[in-house]
Design a protein around this motif. Structure first.
Motif, PDB file in Angstrom:
ATOM      1  N   LEU A 175      40.501  56.991  76.413  1.00 51.79           N
ATOM      2  CA  LEU A 175      41.215  58.137  75.845  1.00 51.79           C
ATOM      3  C   LEU A 175      41.369  58.181  74.344  1.00 51.79           C
ATOM      4  N   ILE A 176      42.301  57.183  73.829  1.00 52.09           N
ATOM      5  CA  ILE A 176      42.161  57.093  71.948  1.00 52.09           C
ATOM      6  C   ILE A 176      41.131  56.900  71.637  1.00 52.09           C
ATOM      7  N   LYS A 177      40.139  56.476  72.237  1.00 53.52           N
ATOM      8  CA  LYS A 177      38.872  56.125  71.405  1.00 53.52           C
ATOM      9  C   LYS A 177      37.954  57.577  71.893  1.00 53.52           C
ATOM     10  N   VAL A 178      38.346  58.224  72.652  1.00 53.95           N
ATOM     11  CA  VAL A 178      37.956  59.741  72.713  1.00 53.95           C
ATOM     12  C   VAL A 178      38.159  60.849  71.571  1.00 53.95           C
ATOM     13  N   PHE A 179      39.433  60.086  71.098  1.00 55.20           N
ATOM     14  CA  PHE A 179      39.361  61.171  69.522  1.00 55.20           C
ATOM     15  C   PHE A 179      39.201  60.469  68.655  1.00 55.20           C
ATOM     16  N   GLU A 180      39.094  58.943  68.694  1.00 48.27           N
ATOM     17  CA  GLU A 180      38.571  58.730  67.525  1.00 48.27           C
ATOM     18  C   GLU A 180      37.521  59.115  67.022  1.00 48.27           C
ATOM     19  N   LYS A 181      36.555  59.478  68.137  1.00 54.33           N
ATOM     20  CA  LYS A 181      35.071  59.634  68.198  1.00 54.33           C
ATOM     21  C   LYS A 181      35.251  60.948  67.697  1.00 54.33           C
TER      22      LYS A 181
END
Ligand SMILES: Nc1ncnc2c1ncn2[C@@H]1O[C@H](COP(=O)(O)OP(=O)(O)OP(=O)(O)O)[C@@H](O)[C@H]1O
Ligand SMILES: [Mg+2]
Length: 240
Positions: A175-181
């Motif tokens: 999820l963190i990666k989704v938000f980073e993207k």
């Protein structure tokens, strides 16, 4: 740009009125990733609902790109580009995950396209695409599907209320990666209500809401250390 001018929200309590939001003024610039944090019961979800048009402020005005949207309802605000993901997502009986993603996107996305959004939030798309958005979905699945719908919409302002709630630890990393993207590709502003340091860390700006007021607002680099570096046993200065 979203501008809140002296927003107050009161509810009728037993004897008198109770102030939930107290004279909140805030300017949120375009293309920013903004995190809202603060103690439980501080007023964060209420603020998000006031922005999305789910609750109407008792007083104050809300401007989107200079246009007064205070009296507009949820649908009209959604048309102007405000989307909102609930802390506790809503279930839609009779609507499939694919229908919901298409509705959210507002265009006829292909099954492949829909699957990509589901994969982004860590769901194996073919298992979910034809499922109904009903009580058979677990809390975490529902939350992820809702996040996928907001990504599919890609609106001017996307508001996520505690996207991490109910998501398991492994999925949280993704999820963190989704938000980073989302942050990298930012088209429009993202407002995330969160208690998670890792989400606060990727924010351009942090707003702290406590007891219905803004207790702090500044760059992530400025506010985060102040939130984290509290000597043990002392109350955080924002949380008093
Ligand atoms: N319609 C309402 N009637 C009465 N009290 C309300 C109403 N809406 C919100 N409240 C109260 O207002 C306060 C702020 O609620 P809100 O949900 O905005 O907090 P929050 O900052 O999102 O908290 P959390 O971190 O626990 O999600 C709480 O004390 C809540 O009980
Ligand atoms: Mg909340």
């Amino acid at each position: 740009m979203l501008e809140l001018k002296n927003i107050s929200f009161e509810v009728e309590a037993e004897k008198d009125t109770k102030g939930i939001l107290k004279d909140i003024s805030l300017k949120l610039d375009d293309n920013k990733f903004i995190a809202i944090t603060g103690p439980n019961g501080g007023g964060k979800s209420t603020l998000a609902k006031v922005i999305a048009g789910i609750e109407k402020p008792t007083s104050g005005r809300i401007l989107l790109d200079g246009e007064d949207i205070t009296d507009l309802g949820i649908t009209q605000r959604a048309k102007l580009g405000i989307s909102y993901a609930f802390q506790q997502p809503v279930r839609f009986k009779g609507v499939t995950v694919l229908d919901l993603l298409r509705l959210a996107a507002g265009r006829r996305i292909s099954v492949m396209g829909a699957c990509e959004y589901l994969s982004e939030v860590g769901l194996c798309a073919r298992d979910y695409i034809n499922r109904e958005v009903n009580a058979s979905l677990s809390g975490g699945e529902l939350k992820r599907i809702e996040i996928a719908t907001i990504i599919a919409r890609g609106t001017k302002l996307s508001v996520f209320d505690e996207p991490e709630a109910g998501i398991d630890l492994w999925s949280f990393q993704n999820l963190i990666k989704v938000f980073e993207k989302l942050h990298e590709e930012i088209h429009g502003s993202i407002m995330i209500i969160s208690h998670q340091e890792r989400i606060l860390k990727i924010a351009d700006e942090i707003v702290v809401i406590a007891a219905g007021r803004i207790a702090g607002h500044g760059s992530g680099a400025k506010i985060l250390p102040e939130l984290l570096n509290q000597p043990e046993g002392e109350n955080c200065k924002f949380y008093q």
